[in-house]
Design a protein around this motif. Structure first.
Motif, PDB file in Angstrom:
ATOM      1  N   ASP A  34     -10.979  -7.227   1.490  1.00 13.52           N
ATOM      2  CA  ASP A  34     -11.528  -6.784   2.775  1.00 13.52           C
ATOM      3  C   ASP A  34     -10.613  -5.710   3.353  1.00 13.52           C
ATOM      4  N   VAL A  35     -11.174  -4.530   3.546  1.00  6.37           N
ATOM      5  CA  VAL A  35     -10.391  -3.374   3.983  1.00  6.37           C
ATOM      6  C   VAL A  35     -11.007  -2.800   5.250  1.00  6.37           C
ATOM      7  N   GLU A  36     -10.141  -2.378   6.164  1.00  8.85           N
ATOM      8  CA  GLU A  36     -10.609  -1.755   7.398  1.00  8.85           C
ATOM      9  C   GLU A  36      -9.994  -0.354   7.513  1.00  8.85           C
ATOM     10  N   ILE A  37     -10.870   0.640   7.623  1.00  8.87           N
ATOM     11  CA  ILE A  37     -10.440   2.027   7.818  1.00  8.87           C
ATOM     12  C   ILE A  37     -10.782   2.407   9.253  1.00  8.87           C
ATOM     13  N   ARG A  38      -9.769   2.723  10.048  1.00  7.31           N
ATOM     14  CA  ARG A  38      -9.994   3.064  11.454  1.00  7.31           C
ATOM     15  C   ARG A  38      -9.724   4.560  11.658  1.00  7.31           C
ATOM     16  N   CYS A  39     -10.746   5.253  12.172  1.00  8.02           N
ATOM     17  CA  CYS A  39     -10.668   6.700  12.333  1.00  8.02           C
ATOM     18  C   CYS A  39     -10.774   7.067  13.810  1.00  8.02           C
ATOM     19  N   TRP A  40      -9.806   7.854  14.294  1.00  9.24           N
ATOM     20  CA  TRP A  40      -9.793   8.289  15.687  1.00  9.24           C
ATOM     21  C   TRP A  40      -9.655   9.814  15.713  1.00  9.24           C
ATOM     22  N   THR A  41     -10.580  10.491  16.375  1.00  8.94           N
ATOM     23  CA  THR A  41     -10.517  11.955  16.453  1.00  8.94           C
ATOM     24  C   THR A  41     -10.733  12.414  17.885  1.00  8.94           C
ATOM     25  N   PRO A  43       0.836  -1.208   0.000  1.00  6.34           N
ATOM     26  CA  PRO A  43       0.000   0.000   0.000  1.00  6.34           C
ATOM     27  C   PRO A  43       0.867   1.253   0.000  1.00  6.34           C
ATOM     28  N   SER A  44       0.365   2.319  -0.591  1.00  5.28           N
ATOM     29  CA  SER A  44       1.133   3.562  -0.629  1.00  5.28           C
ATOM     30  C   SER A  44       1.080   4.304   0.692  1.00  5.28           C
ATOM     31  N   SER A  45       0.091   3.994   1.548  1.00  4.14           N
ATOM     32  CA  SER A  45      -0.018   4.653   2.848  1.00  4.14           C
ATOM     33  C   SER A  45      -0.854   3.781   3.776  1.00  4.14           C
ATOM     34  N   THR A  46      -0.435   3.728   5.033  1.00  5.43           N
ATOM     35  CA  THR A  46      -1.197   2.978   6.025  1.00  5.43           C
ATOM     36  C   THR A  46      -1.593   3.841   7.217  1.00  5.43           C
ATOM     37  N   LEU A  47      -1.137   5.110   7.237  1.00  7.16           N
ATOM     38  CA  LEU A  47      -1.400   5.966   8.386  1.00  7.16           C
ATOM     39  C   LEU A  47      -1.548   7.414   7.950  1.00  7.16           C
ATOM     40  N   GLY A  48      -2.563   8.083   8.535  1.00  9.76           N
ATOM     41  CA  GLY A  48      -2.718   9.521   8.363  1.00  9.76           C
ATOM     42  C   GLY A  48      -2.781  10.159   9.737  1.00  9.76           C
ATOM     43  N   PHE A  49      -1.963  11.221   9.963  1.00  8.44           N
ATOM     44  CA  PHE A  49      -1.868  11.809  11.296  1.00  8.44           C
ATOM     45  C   PHE A  49      -1.978  13.323  11.185  1.00  8.44           C
ATOM     46  N   ALA A  50      -2.818  13.904  12.042  1.00  9.06           N
ATOM     47  CA  ALA A  50      -2.976  15.356  12.048  1.00  9.06           C
ATOM     48  C   ALA A  50      -3.039  15.851  13.484  1.00  9.06           C
ATOM     49  N   PHE A  51      -2.129  16.786  13.830  1.00  8.50           N
ATOM     50  CA  PHE A  51      -2.151  17.435  15.139  1.00  8.50           C
ATOM     51  C   PHE A  51      -1.975  18.929  14.893  1.00  8.50           C
ATOM     52  N   PHE A 104      -4.409  16.078   7.207  1.00  8.84           N
ATOM     53  CA  PHE A 104      -3.837  15.141   6.247  1.00  8.84           C
ATOM     54  C   PHE A 104      -4.888  14.785   5.212  1.00  8.84           C
ATOM     55  N   SER A 105      -4.438  14.335   4.058  1.00  9.67           N
ATOM     56  CA  SER A 105      -5.354  13.984   2.968  1.00  9.67           C
ATOM     57  C   SER A 105      -4.802  12.798   2.204  1.00  9.67           C
ATOM     58  N   ARG A 106      -5.675  11.834   1.926  1.00 10.69           N
ATOM     59  CA  ARG A 106      -5.340  10.709   1.071  1.00 10.69           C
ATOM     60  C   ARG A 106      -6.429  10.632   0.000  1.00 10.69           C
ATOM     61  N   LYS A 107      -6.054  10.898  -1.232  1.00  8.07           N
ATOM     62  CA  LYS A 107      -7.046  10.882  -2.304  1.00  8.07           C
ATOM     63  C   LYS A 107      -6.359  10.620  -3.644  1.00  8.07           C
ATOM     64  N   GLY A 108      -7.152  10.517  -4.692  1.00  4.69           N
ATOM     65  CA  GLY A 108      -6.597  10.195  -5.994  1.00  4.69           C
ATOM     66  C   GLY A 108      -6.358   8.702  -6.133  1.00  4.69           C
ATOM     67  N   GLY A 109      -5.364   8.325  -6.922  1.00  8.65           N
ATOM     68  CA  GLY A 109      -5.111   6.904  -7.207  1.00  8.65           C
ATOM     69  C   GLY A 109      -4.173   6.242  -6.222  1.00  8.65           C
ATOM     70  N   TRP A 110      -4.312   6.531  -4.935  1.00 12.15           N
ATOM     71  CA  TRP A 110      -3.429   5.919  -3.941  1.00 12.15           C
ATOM     72  C   TRP A 110      -3.808   4.456  -3.723  1.00 12.15           C
ATOM     73  N   VAL A 111      -2.877   3.656  -3.192  1.00 13.46           N
ATOM     74  CA  VAL A 111      -3.091   2.224  -2.992  1.00 13.46           C
ATOM     75  C   VAL A 111      -3.417   1.962  -1.529  1.00 13.46           C
ATOM     76  N   VAL A 112      -4.565   1.314  -1.290  1.00 16.64           N
ATOM     77  CA  VAL A 112      -5.043   1.017   0.055  1.00 16.64           C
ATOM     78  C   VAL A 112      -4.763  -0.445   0.376  1.00 16.64           C
ATOM     79  N   GLY A 113      -4.202  -0.698   1.565  1.00 15.53           N
ATOM     80  CA  GLY A 113      -3.937  -2.069   1.992  1.00 15.53           C
ATOM     81  C   GLY A 113      -5.078  -2.625   2.827  1.00 15.53           C
ATOM     82  N   ARG A 114      -4.794  -3.656   3.574  1.00 14.77           N
ATOM     83  CA  ARG A 114      -5.820  -4.301   4.392  1.00 14.77           C
ATOM     84  C   ARG A 114      -6.328  -3.363   5.492  1.00 14.77           C
ATOM     85  N   GLN A 115      -5.458  -2.456   5.971  1.00 15.85           N
ATOM     86  CA  GLN A 115      -5.870  -1.581   7.073  1.00 15.85           C
ATOM     87  C   GLN A 115      -5.241  -0.197   6.915  1.00 15.85           C
ATOM     88  N   PHE A 116      -6.042   0.827   7.204  1.00 14.70           N
ATOM     89  CA  PHE A 116      -5.537   2.194   7.224  1.00 14.70           C
ATOM     90  C   PHE A 116      -6.035   2.859   8.506  1.00 14.70           C
TER      91      PHE A 116
END
Length: 274
Positions: free
Chosen positions: A140-147, A94-102, A106-118
Motif C-alpha cells: 500500500d503506497v501513498e503519493i501526495r502531490c502539492w502544487t 526507500p531511495s527517496s521519500t520527498l521531491g521538492f521544486a521551487f 525534480f524527477s523520480r524515475k527508473g528503478g528507484w525504490v518507493v516506500g509507504r509514502q512519497f
C-alpha cells in the motif's frame, strides 16, 4: 447454469492503448476489411474512449493478426512482457521519500525504490514521479502531490492498481489512471492539492513494452513487404510464362504455314521449260 461473459475491468485506457487500436484499424483498411467510412467512425470512437471496456468492442469483429490488442491485463504466465510484481517487491529503505521544486524541477524515475509514502511539492516549478520501473517496499503506497502555480505528473504502468483522490482550486487534478491492475500489484493512492496549478495522473506503457511493440510492427511491415514482393515476382513469372507460350504458338503456327505452302521450284519440276 449459464455461461457468463468475462468482465472487462473499468480500467482507464492510456494513449498508447488507443494508438494500438488505431493501428489495428489502419491494418484492417489495408486488408479490405473496413471501408473508409467505417474506419473514420471507429477511429473517432477510439480516441473518445476512456476505458478498456469502451475500446474492446471497436476491434471485436476483426481477426487478431499481427499486433494483438489486449484489453485485459493478464498474469505474467499469459504475457511474458507483463510485470512480475513479486520481483518488484523489495526489502530495505526507500531511495527517496520527498521531491521538492521551487523555480525548478525534480524527477523520480527508473528503478528507484518507493516506500509507504512519497511527498512531492512544486511551487513555480514542476515535478515528475514515474512508477513504471519502480520497486516497492510496501503493498500500500501513498503519493501526495502539492502544487502552487506549478505542475506535477505521476506516471503509472497499465498493470498497476491506482486510486486518485486529489483536487484542485483554480487549477486541476486530472485522473486518467484510476482502476484495477494485475494480481499482485501494489495499491497506489495519489492524493493532494493543486492551487493555480495542475497535477496529472496517467497510465503509459513501459519502455520495454514500447520497444517490443515497435519491433513487432517493424517485423510485420517486413513480412508484408516480402509477401508483396513474392506476389509481384509470381505475377511477373506468370506474365513471362504466358508471353513465352504465345511466342511458341506463333512460331509453331508460322512453321505449319511454311510447310503447307512450299515456294515455286520446291516441287522438283523446275521453274521453266527446257
Amino acid at each position: 447454469m449459464t455461461d457468463e461473459q468475462p468482465h472487462l475491468p473499468d480500467l482507464r485506457a492510456a494513449d498508447a492503448d488507443r494508438d494500438r487500436v488505431a493501428e489495428r484499424l489502419r491494418d484492417a483498411v489495408a486488408e479490405g476489411r473496413l471501408d473508409m467510412e467505417e474506419f473514420e467512425e471507429r477511429l473517432d470512437a477510439t480516441y473518445k474512449a476512456r476505458t478498456y471496456g469502451e475500446l474492446e468492442p471497436i476491434t471485436a469483429d476483426l481477426p487478431a493478426v499481427g499486433t494483438k490488442v489486449s484489453m485485459v491485463k493478464g498474469p505474467v504466465d499469459d504475457d511474458p512482457a507483463a510485470i512480475d510484481w513479486a520481483e518488484r517487491m523489495v526489502s530495505g529503505e526507500p531511495s527517496s521519500t520527498l521531491g521538492f521544486a521551487f523555480w525548478g524541477g525534480f524527477s523520480r524515475k527508473g528503478g528507484w525504490v518507493v516506500g509507504r509514502q512519497f511527498d512531492g511539492f512544486a511551487m513555480w516549478g514542476g515535478g515528475e514521479i514515474d512508477l513504471r520501473e519502480a520497486r516497492f517496499t510496501e503493498r500500500d503506497v501513498e503519493i501526495r502531490c502539492w502544487t502552487i502555480m506549478g505542475g506535477m505528473q505521476v506516471i503509472v504502468p497499465p498493470e498497476m492498481t491506482v486510486v486518485v483522490k486529489g483536487f484542485g482550486f483554480m487549477g486541476g487534478f486530472e485522473d486518467k489512471a484510476t482502476g484495477e491492475g494485475t494480481p499482485g500489484s501494489p495499491r497506489v493512492v495519489v492524493k493532494g492539492f493543486a492551487l493555480m496549478g495542475g497535477v496529472g495522473v496517467d497510465r503509459k506503457m513501459r519502455r520495454m513494452e514500447k520497444q517490443r511493440l515497435k519491433e513487432e510492427r517493424r517485423r510485420e511491415r517486413l513480412e508484408r513487404r516480402e509477401e508483396r514482393r513474392a506476389a509481384q515476382l509470381e505475377q511477373r513469372a506468370g506474365h513471362l510464362e504466358r508471353a513465352d507460350q504465345h511466342r511458341r504458338r506463333r512460331h509453331e503456327h508460322q512453321h505449319r504455314s511454311d510447310t503447307s505452302h512450299p515456294s515455286p521450284g520446291d516441287d522438283g519440276t523446275g521453274g521453266s521449260g527446257g
